[in-house]
Write a protein that holds these residues in place. Structure first.
Motif, PDB file in Angstrom:
ATOM      1  N   LYS A  55       0.802  -1.271  -0.013  1.00  0.00           N
ATOM      2  CA  LYS A  55       0.035   0.009  -0.052  1.00  0.00           C
ATOM      3  C   LYS A  55       0.980   1.416   0.049  1.00  0.00           C
ATOM      4  O   LYS A  55       0.447   2.341  -0.506  1.00  0.00           O
TER       5      LYS A  55
ATOM      6  N   ARG B 215       1.682   2.085  -3.557  1.00  0.00           N
ATOM      7  CA  ARG B 215       0.418   2.592  -3.987  1.00  0.00           C
ATOM      8  C   ARG B 215       0.440   4.162  -3.699  1.00  0.00           C
ATOM      9  O   ARG B 215       0.201   5.181  -4.644  1.00  0.00           O
ATOM     10  N   ASP B 216       0.629   4.374  -2.539  1.00  0.00           N
ATOM     11  CA  ASP B 216       0.327   5.834  -1.988  1.00  0.00           C
ATOM     12  C   ASP B 216       1.529   6.707  -2.534  1.00  0.00           C
ATOM     13  O   ASP B 216       1.220   7.795  -2.987  1.00  0.00           O
TER      14      ASP B 216
ATOM     15  N   THR C   7       3.081   6.183  -5.505  1.00  0.00           N
ATOM     16  CA  THR C   7       2.821   6.246  -6.851  1.00  0.00           C
ATOM     17  C   THR C   7       1.598   7.335  -6.783  1.00  0.00           C
ATOM     18  O   THR C   7       1.593   8.403  -7.779  1.00  0.00           O
ATOM     19  N   ALA C   8       0.585   7.503  -6.115  1.00  0.00           N
ATOM     20  CA  ALA C   8      -0.461   8.408  -6.332  1.00  0.00           C
ATOM     21  C   ALA C   8       0.115   9.883  -5.926  1.00  0.00           C
ATOM     22  O   ALA C   8      -0.591  10.843  -6.553  1.00  0.00           O
ATOM     23  N   ARG C   9       0.904   9.770  -4.873  1.00  0.00           N
ATOM     24  CA  ARG C   9       1.430  11.268  -4.672  1.00  0.00           C
ATOM     25  C   ARG C   9       2.131  11.723  -5.896  1.00  0.00           C
ATOM     26  O   ARG C   9       1.918  13.058  -6.253  1.00  0.00           O
TER      27      ARG C   9
ATOM     28  N   GLN D 121      -3.461   0.285 -10.227  1.00  0.00           N
ATOM     29  CA  GLN D 121      -4.883   1.131  -9.722  1.00  0.00           C
ATOM     30  C   GLN D 121      -4.492   2.510  -9.986  1.00  0.00           C
ATOM     31  O   GLN D 121      -5.640   3.533 -10.053  1.00  0.00           O
ATOM     32  N   ALA D 122      -3.576   3.168  -9.184  1.00  0.00           N
ATOM     33  CA  ALA D 122      -3.157   4.430  -8.958  1.00  0.00           C
ATOM     34  C   ALA D 122      -2.945   5.052 -10.415  1.00  0.00           C
ATOM     35  O   ALA D 122      -3.531   6.099 -10.764  1.00  0.00           O
TER      36      ALA D 122
ATOM     37  N   ALA E 155      -6.514   5.440 -11.949  1.00  0.00           N
ATOM     38  CA  ALA E 155      -7.284   6.576 -11.070  1.00  0.00           C
ATOM     39  C   ALA E 155      -6.889   8.175 -11.731  1.00  0.00           C
ATOM     40  O   ALA E 155      -7.686   8.871 -11.748  1.00  0.00           O
TER      41      ALA E 155
ATOM     42  N   GLY F  36      -9.473   1.640 -10.724  1.00  0.00           N
ATOM     43  CA  GLY F  36      -8.972   3.063 -10.372  1.00  0.00           C
ATOM     44  C   GLY F  36      -9.481   4.068 -10.880  1.00  0.00           C
ATOM     45  O   GLY F  36      -9.925   5.156 -10.501  1.00  0.00           O
TER      46      GLY F  36
ATOM     47  N   SER G 107     -12.014   7.037  -9.494  1.00  0.00           N
ATOM     48  CA  SER G 107     -12.105   8.514  -9.684  1.00  0.00           C
ATOM     49  C   SER G 107     -13.263   8.923 -10.274  1.00  0.00           C
ATOM     50  O   SER G 107     -13.789  10.143  -9.966  1.00  0.00           O
TER      51      SER G 107
END
Lengths: 413, 369
Positions: free
Chosen positions: B10, B13-14, B16-18, B76-77, B80, B239, B243
């Motif tokens: 996770k 993932r976080d 990557t999302a940032r 997923q990121a 999104a 993802g 969104s």
């Protein structure tokens, strides 16, 4: 990510499995396995006796109401142990239907609001199935809008006098006791004038009338109250606090994780795998394959969602809100499957006779029982409201009765 | 049972999302949408700096070997953020094919470059407006040279190497073709999703190298590759679906009509509840497929098809009804609703459409008898 039990979980599973193997009513296995939707098959045995006998046996050995404390007839088990038990009990779990309301909803409400003496008197017999309980909530004018209920309770000395009518009370005709929500003050806003009680269903003035349903069965009842007297000692929670008490009850109306939810997928898969159409089996037809794939995705999605909930329980956490989708998905899906299965069989499928229809008339049983799944315990529309408001955080619907005293709310009749 | 991703997974993932929140906003996506860039270079560079293309590539070949569960969450990121990068083509398809089927020499020469992003790969299978028939491909390889045309190659314009499905002496095979080789001509295509670089490719006696050392395995290799890639595509799809749902819910809470927020109307509320239900079913199916992918379980073909079908359904529903919740504003170029609508319909067809995967799903079901 893995699907294995922890060592402690595996040990518990082995213990449960061994006990079930040694004690389950195996003579009922085949009959129970072939039960159609909404129809419990216990072979030749009396269903109520079969259910009570299995429940008592479980209770005596500490396998009833696993989550409840031992002093109230339970096992003091953890949620994950309860799930493992449900998985292991398997088809014999179908015998528990009679006790679901009492054990799943009335029991927890009693646990939260009854006196210690009452808890010790009533809870063990709910767990053992010796006494059956029902939940007297819905009314002709209060279903989805439960707080619009009209059954009155008026104080008379140390007693309350009840007048009014309940409806859709599951199992009332078999019940020994019930929990009852009433209106004690019609001059305040509707959620504020309610009070909860429990009562002996054999009290003078209680009149139970089974409702004949679309599928010919009578699982639900109308219950009339004509000057029924309930001692104040049987009040659950404060006067005017009935709405909050009812939420305790309804919060416990959760999906029985681990027992699985009936979707009809195995039935339709089996049918299309053998049914001939156009000199081939139905499963070769692209239109059939498309629908089958869609239903499999839904059935698998529910199973995998349950696995996520079980994982949360295994870690000692509370399952996420995704667990609320089960009944909404399964109800409509079963109705669609029944219709499609009958369409494939042609006009002959109008015949609804276990001796003549495919699979002991399982699709006809689904067709005629599934409409109720989409209504009972929260209609599809109420469930969508709940997902939208409580999970997605969308604003509440505008309410025409907001803040009005109950006796000034428009009723339409 | 522990049916969830680990904290380490996770965390990636976080992170990557940032990165995507920082570099892949609507403006960055629109640079590609409106034709000012073939892909979001800064986003791709950021992903490469984090080593993400090498997430599932073994360390021995220059990857970070963080596993497929991590790669699922990266996907997923990316989904999104509607990221306009060649990540899916290069990582889920080409690097995966090289890892699965390549010779030792091919793995050593290609995987490190695919892992650090200095080489971008794309898969060329489709030849026209029907699902490709691998037994009757127009592209043919003779004596190490490929001729014929490929149609709708995702990320083909920015790719350095193409993995081409072509007929050979012993049947269909997968062939590596460098895009700067003589005899390779690429032409940009207009598509329903211009945020993804898509081209047609004409091969004229271009040098082609068989992937692996046995020809005629193309059909089986593609089927295996697609089962694995389908799981990662499904994660991109959920993802994106999340969104789109978030965007619909956000708008419905703020937009007022008839003196109240439109999200208080049951007509819209129930639509969004149904979007949530479709998404959660798909998400749970994706979790299961991630497990099957990571453990190479025999359940993979069924699990992948189930994740793919339900994720395609969920993304198409969420992107479509996100526009509906927005009303007329949802149909403007200015609002971002169409980014999800475009991508959902592009992803739905890449690897084969819904009917193809429904068919695979039913083929993979255990017998009901």
């Amino acid at each position: 990510m893995d699907f294995n039990d922890t060592p402690a979980e595996a040990a518990f599973r082995a213990e449960a499995r061994a006990w079930i193997q040694a004690n389950a009513p195996r003579q009922l296995f085949e009959a129970l396995s072939s039960s159609t939707f909404g129809g419990l098959n216990t072979g030749g045995e009396d269903p109520m006796q079969a259910a009570k006998s299995w429940q008592k046996k479980k209770a005596d050995a500490g396998w009833a109401c696993l989550l409840w404390p031992q002093e109230y007839g339970g096992r003091g088990a953890t949620p994950i142990q309860s799930v493992i038990w449900n998985q292991e009990e398997g088809v014999y779990g179908k015998l528990g239907g009679t006790f679901i309301i009492g054990q799943g909803m009335c029991g927890p409400t009693m646990m939260a609001y009854a006196s210690e003496e009452q808890k010790r008197r009533y809870l063990p017999k709910i767990a053992s199935g010796e006494e059956i309980w029902c939940q007297l909530f819905s009314e002709p004018h209060g279903g989805s809008d439960l707080a619009g209920l009209r059954t009155r309770a008026e104080k008379d000395g140390d007693e309350w006098v009840i007048n009014g009518q309940k409806i859709w009370t599951s199992g009332a005709q078999h019940s020994d006791y019930g929990i009852l929500i009433t209106r004690t003050d019609p001059t305040v806003a509707k959620h504020k004038g309610l009070t909860m009680f429990f009562l002996d269903m054999r009290s003078p003035g209680v009149d139970i009338r089974p409702i004949k349903q679309v599928n010919g069965q009578s699982g639900f009842n109308e219950v009339y109250f004509d000057n029924v007297r309930i001692p104040d000692a049987q009040r659950l929670g404060a006067v005017g606090d009935g709405w909050r008490v009812s939420l305790t009850t309804l919060m416990n109306e959760r999906l029985a994780i681990g027992g699985g939810i009936t979707t009809g997928f195995p039935d339709i898969h089996e049918l299309v795998s053998s049914l001939p159409i156009d000199r081939d089996t139905a499963i070769s037809d692209p239109a059939v394959r498309s629908k089958l794939a869609d239903w499999y995705c839904k059935a698998a999605g529910l199973r995998n969602t349950a696995s996520r909930a079980i994982s949360a329980l295994s870690r000692g956490e509370t399952p996420g809100p995704e667990n609320s989708i089960g009944k909404l998905v399964a109800g409509g899906m079963m109705q669609d499957i029944a219709k499609f299965a009958m369409d494939l069989q042609g006009f002959g499928a109008v015949v609804n006779d276990p001796a003549l229809s495919e699979g002991a008339a399982r699709f006809q049983a689904m067709l005629l029982r599934s409409p109720a799944v989409r209504i009972e315990g929260g209609t599809d529309q109420i469930l969508r409201n709940i997902i939208a408001e409580r999970v997605l955080g969308l604003p509440e619907d505008m309410r025409a009765d907001k803040g009005l005293p109950f006796n000034r709310i428009p009723t339409g009749n | 049972m522990n049916f969830d991703f680990s904290e380490d997974e996770k965390l990636v993932r976080d992170q990557t999302a940032r990165l995507l929140a920082d570099r892949c906003d609507s403006k960055a996506v629109r640079e590609v949408l409106e034709g000012r860039a073939p892909y979001a270079r800064a986003v791709w560079q950021g992903l490469c700096e984090m080593g993400l293309p090498g997430t599932a590539i073994p360390e021995a070949y220059g990857g970070v070997e963080a596993g497929y569960l991590t790669l699922c969450l990266v996907a997923q990121a990316l989904g999104a953020a509607v990221a306009p990068t060649p990540f899916s083509s290069s990582v889920y398809l080409v690097a995966e094919a090289v890892r699965l089927f390549g010779t030792e020499a091919q793995k050593q020469s290609l995987l490190p470059k695919l892992a650090d992003g200095s080489c971008i790969g794309a898969l060329a299978v489709t030849e026209g407006r029907t699902e490709p028939d691998l037994n009757a491909l127009a592209c043919q390889v003779r004596a190490g040279r490929v001729s014929g045309n490929k149609f709708a190659v995702a990320d083909g314009g920015i790719a350095d190497v193409l993995l081409v499905a072509a007929g050979g002496d012993s049947g269909a095979g997968l062939y590596l073709v460098s895009t700067d080789a003589a005899g390779v001509t690429r032409s940009r295509l207009e598509t329903v999703d211009p945020t993804r670089d898509t081209v047609s490719v004409a091969f004229s006696d271009a040098a082609a190298e068989l992937l692996g050392d046995t020809g005629g395995q193309g059909a089986a290799q593609l089927a295996r590759l697609y089962d694995r890639a389908a799981v990662l595509f499904a994660f991109e799809q959920i993802g994106g679906a999340q969104s789109a749902l978030d965007m619909a819910v956000g708008y419905a809470r703020e937009r007022f009509a008839f003196g109240r927020p439109i999200g208080s109307f049951q007509g819209l509320k129930h639509m969004m509840a149904d979007m949530y239900v479709a998404l959660k079913l798909a998400e749970s199916n994706c979790y299961y497929a991630a497990w099957a992918l990571a453990t190479d379980a025999p359940e993979l073909p069924l699990a992948a098809a189930t994740a793919r079908v339900s994720a395609t359904q969920a993304y198409q529903l969420c992107s479509r009804d996100n526009i509906q919740v927005h009303g007329g504003m949802g149909f403007t170029w200015e609002f971002d609703c169409h980014l999800y609508y475009r991508r959902s319909n592009y992803l739905a067809l890449q690897l084969g459409g819904l009917s193809v995967w429904e068919n695979k799903l039913v083929n993979a079901l255990p017998s009901a008898a």
